[in-house]
Design an enzyme around this catalytic site. Structure first.
Site, PDB file in Angstrom:
ATOM      1  CE  LYS A   1      -1.053   0.304  -4.590  1.00 51.96           C
ATOM      2  NZ  LYS A   1      -0.641   1.226  -5.656  1.00 51.96           N
TER       3      LYS A   1
ATOM      4  CB  VAL B   1      -0.942   0.024   1.227  1.00 52.62           C
ATOM      5  CG1 VAL B   1      -1.840   1.261   1.169  1.00 52.62           C
ATOM      6  CG2 VAL B   1      -1.779  -1.239   1.290  1.00 52.62           C
TER       7      VAL B   1
HETATM    8  N1  LIG Z   1       1.059   0.136 -10.152  1.00 54.59           N
HETATM    9  C1  LIG Z   1       1.171   0.695  -8.843  1.00 54.59           C
HETATM   10  C2  LIG Z   1       2.487   0.287  -8.242  1.00 54.59           C
HETATM   11  C3  LIG Z   1       2.579   0.612  -6.772  1.00 54.59           C
HETATM   12  O1  LIG Z   1       1.715  -0.170  -6.026  1.00 54.59           O
HETATM   13  C4  LIG Z   1       1.072   2.218  -8.941  1.00 54.59           C
HETATM   14  O2  LIG Z   1       1.116   2.759 -10.050  1.00 54.59           O
HETATM   15  O3  LIG Z   1       0.904   2.862  -7.906  1.00 54.59           O
HETATM   16 NA    NA Z   2       3.664   1.422   2.289  1.00 52.53          NA
END
Ligand SMILES: N[C@@H](CCO)C(=O)O
Ligand code: NA
Ligand SMILES: NC(=O)c1ccc[n+]([C@@H]2O[C@H](COP(=O)([O-])OP(=O)(O)OC[C@H]3O[C@@H](n4cnc5c(N)ncnc54)[C@H](O)[C@@H]3O)[C@@H](O)[C@H]2O)c1
Length: 440
Positions: free
Chosen positions: A205, A132
């Protein structure tokens, strides 16, 4: 004590960053953990690249199960991603009595209940700070730092790829597809970038944060999810004209009726800190009943920022795994027998840049005199602004303000030159000196 042995599954963007940071900061990390931490075995399908990443002395295999089967290994890091093989490997590592560190939010948001239950039953940890907001220690903040609070709500920019796309489209007028390609090149995007742009990654997240904030199971299937693909450029512009920025937010809130759990584009007043989080940066605002509103900001994606969180989890687990009193979290973060004797500098040795304001007589040669003294002292000037005399002292004024921004200089040197400048008869009032920090 011999170093704790770690096995790494997946030596891609985050895996290679983990190697680099662990090697670069080896000594400091050992002083904090109270014990060395070594990745001794790596599994990646691309063994040639993994060998390059791992360097000498690390066993490289293509079959992740060989890592899990190694009895010397106490912690397994899963950095493969996805729900398939990653899920099996995490469950097998737990079953083999290994602690697990993972950055795989997709896996935990969807199968967290099963995985955490298995870990609980086996008495091992599954740590996921990297899952996250990448390098931002938001999991630790929610779980530990804010533990006294009844958390009311949290909202965040928690997908770097989409925030990068929105920022670049607005600032550079680039089109969506071009910016997405750039985000992929920079290692921000998920293996399947529709997860980013359709809000799914942010949903994973916010689901994890919601569970930690409110003590509820992870329930990704209940989250409302909208991405940025339907957002029109003119709405971004109109919002701007009205004093707003459009950001993809993950929001979770406690209400009398239940928990809100949602991801969608939102107008945020331009003057809010969140509205000014640009590029691949992430930020999370958390409101707790006791603490009020707190803000966490930093890099939410990328190789080393994410590795930073992976390694923080390794240190936590190492301290807890080595469960004698000497290995608990030390009062001052480093172990008492590993403290450094680095000195605190006197202020005169501090190096920073400066804003100087001199009220001077408005006459020829004053500016040259002032800049000449600074040059002699080796202080280089970044910018000079001279106000019109009548702006300073009214019409016909014989005084003016000289404002000087310097580049970095030693405070002691600046003190000396300020004393010289102050003594000039053309400098009429005490010089104002404000230190300047670029904080970049
Ligand atoms: N693909 C995710 C990577 C980080 O979790 C982003 O662009 O935030
Ligand atoms: Na973190
Ligand atoms: N990249 C980021 O900025 C970032 C940030 C936070 C979290 N994450 C998460 O971290 C995880 C890894 O992301 P990444 O960007 O490093 O991915 P990546 O694609 O760069 O690396 C994945 C690696 O796993 C290897 N792999 C695939 N299948 C394998 C198998 N069966 N056995 C062994 N190795 C295998 C691949 O060869 C590759 O080297 C994902 O869960 C992702 O969501 C990434």
């Amino acid at each position: 004590m011999k170093p704790i042995q770690v096995g790494l599954l997946g030596a891609g963007t985050v895996g290679s960053g983990t190697f680099k940071v662990l090697q670069r900061n080896q000594e400091e990390i050992k002083r904090r953990a109270g014990r060395g931490i070594e990745i001794t075995m790596v599994a990646d399908l691309d063994t040639a690249r993994a060998r390059e990443v791992a360097g000498e002395g690390v066993k490289v295999v293509s079959d992740a199960r060989e890592v899990i089967a190694n009895p010397e290994i106490d912690i397994v890091i899963e950095l493969i991603g996805g729900y398939g093989i990653a899920k099996q490997l995490v469950l097998e590592a737990i079953a083999a009595g290994k602690h697990v560190v993972t950055a795989n939010k997709a896996l935990l948001a969807v199968h967290g209940t099963e995985i955490f239950a298995a870990a609980h039953a086996k008495g091992v940890m599954v740590a996921f700070e990297a899952a996250v907001a990448g390098g931002i220690p938001i999991i630790k903040a929610l779980r530990e730092g804010l533990t006294a609070n009844s958390i009311q709500w949290l909202a965040g920019i928690i997908n770097g790829t989409t925030n990068f796309i929105l920022s670049e489209m607005r600032d550079k007028g680039l089109d969506f597809a071009t910016v997405l390609k750039e985000a992929q090149r920079l290692g921000y995007a998920e293996a399947d970038p529709t997860f980013d742009i359709e809000g799914v990654d942010a949903g994973h997240k916010v689901t994890l944060m919601s569970a930690i904030a409110f003590g509820i199971p992870v329930q990704f299937d209940k989250a409302h999810i909208e991405g940025i693909t339907k957002l029109a450029a003119q709405d971004i512009r109109y919002a701007e004209q009205l004093g707003y920025r459009i950001k993809l937010l993950g929001v979770t809130k406690r209400t009398v009726k239940g928990i809100e759990l949602r991801v969608h584009p939102s107008l945020v007043p331009s003057k809010r800190l969140l509205a000014n989080v640009e590029g691949a940066m992430n930020a999370v605002v958390v409101h707790g009943d006791a603490v009020g509103t707190t803000l966490y900001y930093g890099k939410g994606a990328g190789s080393e920022p994410t590795a930073s969180a992976v390694i923080a989890d390794l240190v936590d687990i190492t301290r807890l795994h080595t469960a004698d009193a000497a290995h608990r979290v030390p009062h001052l973060a480093f172990h008492p027998d590993a403290m450094s004797d680095l000195k605190v500098l006197p202020m005169s040795e501090v190096v920073t840049s400066y804003y100087l304001r001199l009220r001077v007589a408005d006459q020829a040669g004053v500016l040259a005199k002032v800049t000449g003294l600074l040059a002699t002292a080796g202080i280089s000037i970044d910018a000079v602004l001279q106000r019109e005399a009548d702006e300073v002292g009214g019409e016909g004024s014989t005084q003016t303000d000289l404002i000087i921004l310097t580049h970095d200089a030693r405070e002691g040197t600046v003190n000396d030159v300020l004393a010289e400048l102050q003594a000039l008869p053309t400098v009429l009032e005490p010089i104002v000196r404000i230190r300047k920090e670029e904080l970049s």
